[in-house]
Design a protein around this motif. Structure first.
Motif, PDB file in Angstrom:
ATOM      1  N   LEU A   1       0.643  -1.206   0.076  1.00 39.04           N
ATOM      2  CA  LEU A   1      -0.017  -0.110  -0.021  1.00 39.04           C
ATOM      3  C   LEU A   1       0.852   1.315   0.248  1.00 39.04           C
ATOM      4  N   GLY A   2       0.407   2.272  -0.842  1.00 41.03           N
ATOM      5  CA  GLY A   2       1.079   3.355  -0.567  1.00 41.03           C
ATOM      6  C   GLY A   2       0.389   4.322   0.661  1.00 41.03           C
ATOM      7  N   THR A   3       0.799   5.538   0.687  1.00 37.80           N
ATOM      8  CA  THR A   3       0.472   6.379   1.793  1.00 37.80           C
ATOM      9  C   THR A   3      -1.355   6.708   1.410  1.00 37.80           C
ATOM     10  N   ALA A   4      -1.844   6.880   0.339  1.00 31.83           N
ATOM     11  CA  ALA A   4      -3.146   7.164   0.363  1.00 31.83           C
ATOM     12  C   ALA A   4      -3.910   5.936   0.481  1.00 31.83           C
ATOM     13  N   GLN A   5      -3.405   4.765   0.371  1.00 29.79           N
ATOM     14  CA  GLN A   5      -4.299   3.536   0.453  1.00 29.79           C
ATOM     15  C   GLN A   5      -4.288   3.176   1.894  1.00 29.79           C
ATOM     16  N   ILE A   6      -3.320   3.555   2.717  1.00 35.03           N
ATOM     17  CA  ILE A   6      -3.535   3.157   4.225  1.00 35.03           C
ATOM     18  C   ILE A   6      -4.772   3.626   4.526  1.00 35.03           C
ATOM     19  N   ALA A   7      -5.306   4.750   4.118  1.00 39.71           N
ATOM     20  CA  ALA A   7      -6.586   5.248   4.711  1.00 39.71           C
ATOM     21  C   ALA A   7      -7.651   4.508   4.331  1.00 39.71           C
ATOM     22  N   GLU A   8      -7.617   3.965   3.296  1.00 36.99           N
ATOM     23  CA  GLU A   8      -8.875   2.902   3.080  1.00 36.99           C
ATOM     24  C   GLU A   8      -8.896   1.900   3.966  1.00 36.99           C
ATOM     25  N   TYR A   9      -8.055   1.566   5.031  1.00 36.04           N
ATOM     26  CA  TYR A   9      -7.849   0.468   5.661  1.00 36.04           C
ATOM     27  C   TYR A   9      -8.162   1.160   7.426  1.00 36.04           C
ATOM     28  N   GLU A  10      -7.283   2.092   7.656  1.00 34.89           N
ATOM     29  CA  GLU A  10      -7.170   2.722   8.690  1.00 34.89           C
ATOM     30  C   GLU A  10      -7.204   4.456   8.582  1.00 34.89           C
ATOM     31  N   PRO A  11      -8.394   5.018   8.581  1.00 36.63           N
ATOM     32  CA  PRO A  11      -8.391   6.595   8.169  1.00 36.63           C
ATOM     33  C   PRO A  11      -7.575   7.396   9.165  1.00 36.63           C
ATOM     34  N   GLU A  12      -7.420   6.892  10.334  1.00 33.70           N
ATOM     35  CA  GLU A  12      -6.547   7.692  11.374  1.00 33.70           C
ATOM     36  C   GLU A  12      -5.053   7.637  11.348  1.00 33.70           C
ATOM     37  N   VAL A  13      -4.772   6.176  10.640  1.00 31.22           N
ATOM     38  CA  VAL A  13      -3.396   5.994  10.627  1.00 31.22           C
ATOM     39  C   VAL A  13      -2.485   6.593   9.635  1.00 31.22           C
ATOM     40  N   ARG A  14      -1.264   7.037   9.961  1.00 31.86           N
ATOM     41  CA  ARG A  14      -0.384   7.722   8.972  1.00 31.86           C
ATOM     42  C   ARG A  14       0.861   7.010   8.892  1.00 31.86           C
ATOM     43  N   GLY A  15       1.379   7.193   7.508  1.00 36.53           N
ATOM     44  CA  GLY A  15       2.627   6.130   7.206  1.00 36.53           C
ATOM     45  C   GLY A  15       2.949   6.370   5.759  1.00 36.53           C
ATOM     46  N   LEU A  16       4.142   6.184   5.437  1.00 35.95           N
ATOM     47  CA  LEU A  16       4.897   6.477   4.125  1.00 35.95           C
ATOM     48  C   LEU A  16       4.374   5.197   3.244  1.00 35.95           C
ATOM     49  N   ALA A  17       4.397   4.154   3.687  1.00 34.51           N
ATOM     50  CA  ALA A  17       3.674   2.661   2.934  1.00 34.51           C
ATOM     51  C   ALA A  17       3.456   1.738   4.076  1.00 34.51           C
ATOM     52  N   ALA A  18       2.839   0.700   3.622  1.00 34.76           N
ATOM     53  CA  ALA A  18       2.355  -0.139   4.464  1.00 34.76           C
ATOM     54  C   ALA A  18       2.051  -1.647   3.474  1.00 34.76           C
ATOM     55  N   ILE A  19       1.927  -2.541   4.381  1.00 36.69           N
ATOM     56  CA  ILE A  19       1.495  -3.738   3.844  1.00 36.69           C
ATOM     57  C   ILE A  19       0.278  -4.340   4.280  1.00 36.69           C
ATOM     58  N   HIS A  20      -0.656  -4.890   3.932  1.00 37.82           N
ATOM     59  CA  HIS A  20      -1.811  -5.417   4.274  1.00 37.82           C
ATOM     60  C   HIS A  20      -1.631  -6.944   4.415  1.00 37.82           C
ATOM     61  N   VAL A  21      -1.637  -7.542   5.346  1.00 31.10           N
ATOM     62  CA  VAL A  21      -2.001  -9.159   5.709  1.00 31.10           C
ATOM     63  C   VAL A  21      -3.434  -9.397   5.964  1.00 31.10           C
ATOM     64  N   GLY A  22      -3.814 -10.291   5.292  1.00 32.29           N
ATOM     65  CA  GLY A  22      -5.362 -10.428   5.417  1.00 32.29           C
ATOM     66  C   GLY A  22      -5.414 -11.766   6.299  1.00 32.29           C
ATOM     67  N   THR A  23      -4.498 -12.563   6.456  1.00 37.93           N
ATOM     68  CA  THR A  23      -4.754 -13.645   7.326  1.00 37.93           C
ATOM     69  C   THR A  23      -4.647 -13.679   8.608  1.00 37.93           C
ATOM     70  N   THR A  24      -4.421 -12.559   9.261  1.00 37.83           N
ATOM     71  CA  THR A  24      -4.138 -12.014  10.605  1.00 37.83           C
ATOM     72  C   THR A  24      -5.499 -11.894  11.399  1.00 37.83           C
ATOM     73  N   GLY A  25      -5.530 -12.401  12.650  1.00 43.30           N
ATOM     74  CA  GLY A  25      -6.960 -12.395  13.198  1.00 43.30           C
ATOM     75  C   GLY A  25      -6.830 -12.207  14.714  1.00 43.30           C
ATOM     76  N   VAL A  26      -7.904 -12.384  15.450  1.00 44.19           N
ATOM     77  CA  VAL A  26      -7.931 -12.362  16.817  1.00 44.19           C
ATOM     78  C   VAL A  26      -8.691 -13.205  17.426  1.00 44.19           C
ATOM     79  N   CYS A  27      -8.499 -13.814  18.530  1.00 48.39           N
ATOM     80  CA  CYS A  27      -9.171 -14.814  19.559  1.00 48.39           C
ATOM     81  C   CYS A  27      -9.174 -14.455  20.954  1.00 48.39           C
TER      82      CYS A  27
END
Length: 412
Positions: free
Chosen positions: A135-161
């Motif tokens: 993800l680029g900077t603008a794409q981060i906001a698609e997942y987390e509008p309040e989070v800021r960063g230069l770049a990111a990666i999205h990992v879809g298999t992570t969860g919580v229990c």
């Protein structure tokens, strides 16, 4: 592992109480019992847990994240078992109606110096068979509008229990005899006979094979058994806060970790209850169950300081340690670390939450063991390093420990 004889309580050739005696009722010990009874029905398993219920320490005090396996060296036990274990854990939770959610997570670079490490994580994830999206900077906001960063990666298999609920279900489904309030104080291991364990209450339990899943005390149980593990547990406390404004975070947000350390850094975790936990840091604890600065056990501190690896580790990583200590004693410094990811957070948004303690194995040369460590002795299997992602990986880890225990049992 070196073997030495140590006689403390007598093993008799007759009257075994069980075939496999598991020390430790956390998620790894209970998963091992569960795996043994499924792989070899009829095998008698007894679990000794010093607390009044299961999962009272590492299992019940972590952030509840089902890790994807992206961080771990390809081919390592952590990589293999986390990837496999995440899928199995989600299936287990669904089968037994245990609260869980596959949320996905972001790993966010907030500084240009972190970008090469972020790209390396993308490659590592792909080598481990994990799908990631860059993800680029603008794409981060698609997942987390309040989070800021230069770049990111999205990992879809992570969860919580709820890993505590998982541990309780494993205990129920294992068919093992589980004795709570049974702290092990002495072990007599006779290679030709078996093992006898004395608890603090004076009971003696005899088995053919011992499995050591004692977590924070695994090195001590190994030495009680007569095996020198050539490592020591150095406890690190992880301190958490709860976010007063959970609406600021939709899912899971992590910084780019430093590959020199087995810690992931302060991250944001929306749990299954809808609350958001922030943390943990990693500071030396003054007791193996040192959940606050006020908990000090001088004997345990001395044992840590007697281990040459602790001093070598401190000399090698003192700068990192100083930063973690600063964030422990200064809430403002902790908030500054959070603001790198979540600029909108204010100091009053952080509410102190219960801490956890990580049982980190340290070798004699000061190296922090960064993989699961399982060793065998005569009539014994010792799990000597099983911090995060052990909860995620507990089902395959339990099968591996069970396989080794059953192999030892079959050879005696």
């Amino acid at each position: 592992m070196h073997y030495r004889s140590r006689e403390v309580v007598q093993v008799r050739e007759s009257a075994y109480d069980c075939d496999v005696l598991v020390v430790g009722g956390g998620i790894v010990g209970l998963s091992t019992a569960y795996a043994i009874t499924r792989a070899a029905p009829g095998t008698r398993v007894t679990v000794l847990e010093k607390e009044r219920g299961p999962a009272r320490h590492q299992t019940g005090r972590n952030s509840g994240v089902i890790h994807s396996g992206i961080y771990y060296r390809p081919g390592s036990l952590k990589a293999r078992y986390a990837v496999r274990g995440a899928a199995e854990m989600i299936k287990f939770c669904a089968e037994y109606d245990i609260p869980h959610d596959v949320t996905g997570k972001l790993i966010v670079a907030t500084d240009r110096a972190e970008l090469p490490r972020l790209h390396a994580l993308v490659q590592r994830g792909r080598e481990n068979g994990i799908a990631v999206r860059e993800l680029g900077t603008a794409q981060i906001a698609e997942y987390e509008p309040e989070v800021r960063g230069l770049a990111a990666i999205h990992v879809g298999t992570t969860g919580v229990c709820d890993f505590g609920a998982v541990a309780r279900r494993l205990a129920e489904a294992s068919g093992a005899e589980i004795r709570y309030g049974a702290r092990v104080v002495q072990v007599d291991r006779r290679p030709q006979l078996g093992v006898a364990v004395r608890t603090a209450g004076g009971d003696v339990v005899r088995g053919r094979v011992l499995v050591n899943c004692a977590g924070l005390y695994c090195d001590e149980v190994a030495r009680m058994t007569g095996d020198e593990p050539d490592m020591r547990i150095v406890p690190f406390r992880g301190e958490y806060y709860t976010l007063a404004r959970p609406e600021l975070v939709r899912g899971l947000v992590y910084p780019v970790p430093d590959p020199a350390f087995p810690f992931l850094g302060v991250h944001l975790t929306r749990g299954i209850d809808g609350g958001v936990h922030i943390g943990p840091n990693a500071v030396p604890a003054l007791a193996r169950e040192g959940y606050g600065w006020g908990v000090v056990r001088p004997r345990e501190v001395v044992r840590t300081l007697e281990w040459p690896g602790a001093w070598r580790m401190a000399r090698r990583h003192w700068r990192y340690g100083a930063g973690e200590l600063r964030r422990s004693v200064s809430k403002g410094a902790f908030v500054d670390a959070v603001r790198r990811l979540l600029p909108a957070v204010e100091e009053e948004d952080l509410i102190p939450a219960p801490a956890g303690v990580r049982a980190q194995a340290v070798l004699r040369d000061g190296v922090l063991v960064d993989d699961f460590l399982i060793r065998e002795g005569a009539r014994a299997v010792h799990v000597l390093n099983a911090p995060s992602p052990a909860a995620t990986a507990s089902l395959p880890v339990g099968r591996e420990v069970a396989r080794r225990a059953l192999a030892v049992l079959g050879s005696v």
